[in-house]
Scaffold this motif. Structure first.
Motif, PDB file in Angstrom:
ATOM      1  N   VAL A  29      45.616  49.950 -36.973  1.00 55.91           N
ATOM      2  CA  VAL A  29      44.323  50.310 -36.384  1.00 55.91           C
ATOM      3  C   VAL A  29      43.749  51.531 -37.086  1.00 55.91           C
ATOM      4  CG1 VAL A  29      43.182  51.073 -34.255  1.00 55.91           C
ATOM      5  CG2 VAL A  29      44.990  49.328 -34.161  1.00 55.91           C
ATOM      6  N   HIS A  89      35.369  55.494 -37.285  1.00 52.99           N
ATOM      7  CA  HIS A  89      34.724  54.179 -37.237  1.00 52.99           C
ATOM      8  C   HIS A  89      35.649  53.152 -37.869  1.00 52.99           C
ATOM      9  CE1 HIS A  89      31.517  51.333 -36.791  1.00 52.99           C
ATOM     10  NE2 HIS A  89      31.440  51.101 -38.083  1.00 52.99           N
ATOM     11  N   GLN A  90      35.996  52.138 -37.080  1.00 55.87           N
ATOM     12  CA  GLN A  90      36.882  51.071 -37.534  1.00 55.87           C
ATOM     13  C   GLN A  90      38.183  51.632 -38.121  1.00 55.87           C
ATOM     14  OE1 GLN A  90      34.484  48.624 -40.142  1.00 55.87           O
ATOM     15  NE2 GLN A  90      33.229  47.855 -38.457  1.00 55.87           N
ATOM     16  N   GLY A  91      38.705  52.675 -37.446  1.00 55.79           N
ATOM     17  CA  GLY A  91      39.984  53.252 -37.826  1.00 55.79           C
ATOM     18  C   GLY A  91      39.962  54.169 -39.021  1.00 55.79           C
ATOM     19  N   GLY A 114      28.021  50.363 -40.403  1.00 57.16           N
ATOM     20  CA  GLY A 114      29.413  50.278 -40.854  1.00 57.16           C
ATOM     21  C   GLY A 114      29.866  51.468 -41.635  1.00 57.16           C
ATOM     22  N   VAL A 149      27.537  54.895 -38.040  1.00 56.13           N
ATOM     23  CA  VAL A 149      28.260  53.735 -37.528  1.00 56.13           C
ATOM     24  C   VAL A 149      27.413  52.476 -37.412  1.00 56.13           C
ATOM     25  CG1 VAL A 149      29.791  55.261 -36.240  1.00 56.13           C
ATOM     26  CG2 VAL A 149      27.850  54.200 -35.065  1.00 56.13           C
ATOM     27  N   ALA A 185      37.089  52.051 -31.890  1.00 60.67           N
ATOM     28  CA  ALA A 185      37.142  52.727 -33.189  1.00 60.67           C
ATOM     29  C   ALA A 185      38.538  53.233 -33.531  1.00 60.67           C
ATOM     30  CB  ALA A 185      36.157  53.898 -33.211  1.00 60.67           C
TER      31      ALA A 185
END
Length: 256
Positions: A20, A210-212, A249, A246, A42
């Motif tokens: 993650v 954001h997204q790890g 992306g 974010v 996140a």
């Protein structure tokens, strides 16, 4: 001076095959209040679980006061206090008994315990509830008990996850005032929250996850710069910078 919290190359999650978190690197210095912000999913709670020692990193290391959990488990655990998003109390214990249990766990001397506990009960408007069982408290009051327990311990690091949920306006103000007080005394606060206006007002530095992946970190000017914003004339806010980082992306890059 060594940072209170050091996170180096942290990669982790529930499965080694699908981490993650990806190579997180950040520090929290003495007397700092640092805000961790990110969308749901996140990796904020996962990062906090690794710091608490509830999850083992796939790669990297975490140090509190210069020590890892494996090296000095007692010192590591005594150096931090945690306030979770959802209050976890013993239904059969009163408010006072929860404070007493925390005082014993952190080896708080009797005189200090009496002074701190009385002060916290007053500051959080819980004096009338001191003999109440946890099962009889509202969610907001249960959260106050969690917060009071953390503040009673006086650790070098406070790890706080969404602390304002369920709190009334007086409770929020009391908490923020106490966090400012403990940082002035040299303790550090690592706080995750979705209330960006409050995070911006009280934290000196920010970590955008954001997204790890950390897509920006540093002062407000640093985060705004990573988002491609200008800070000339005081323009730009944490909320706007966060949205830019974010919403697409995190294509603006990262500040590390």
């Amino acid at each position: 001076m060594k940072p209170v919290l050091e996170v180096k190359g942290l990669t982790g999650g529930y499965s080694p095959r699908r981490p993650v978190l990806h190579d997180l690197n950040f520090e929290v210095g003495a007397g700092e209040m640092v805000g961790l912000i990110g969308l749901n999913g996140a990796g904020k709670s996962t990062a906090i679980k690794h710091i608490l020692g509830l999850m083992q990193a796939h790669e990297g290391e975490i140090r509190i006061g210069g020590h890892t959990l494996a090296e000095e488990p007692e010192h590591y655990r005594h150096s931090l206090a945690y306030v979770p998003e959802t209050p976890l109390l013993f239904d059969e214990l009163t408010v006072e008994e929860h404070l007493r249990l925390t005082g014993m766990a952190y080896d708080v001397e009797e005189a200090a315990f009496n002074q701190r506990s009385e002060g916290l009960l007053e500051e959080f408007y819980m004096l009338p509830k001191r003999k109440a069982f946890a099962s009889h408290l509202s969610k907001g009051m249960r959260q106050k008990v969690m917060i009071m327990n953390a503040l009673l311990a006086r650790p070098s690091l406070y790890v706080i996850d969404e602390p304002f949920l369920g709190l009334d306006p007086l409770g929020i103000r009391s908490l923020l005032d106490k966090l400012v007080e403990v940082t002035k005394e040299g303790s550090s606060v690592f706080m995750s929250s979705h209330i960006l206006s409050t995070v911006e007002s009280y934290c000196s530095r920010f970590i955008v996850l954001h997204q790890g992946v950390i897509v920006a970190q540093g002062t407000l000017a640093d985060v705004c710069g990573a988002a491609g914003m200008s800070r000339d004339g005081g323009a730009g806010s944490l909320e706007e910078a966060f949205y830019r980082l974010v919403a697409d992306g995190g294509t603006h890059g990262s500040f590390r």
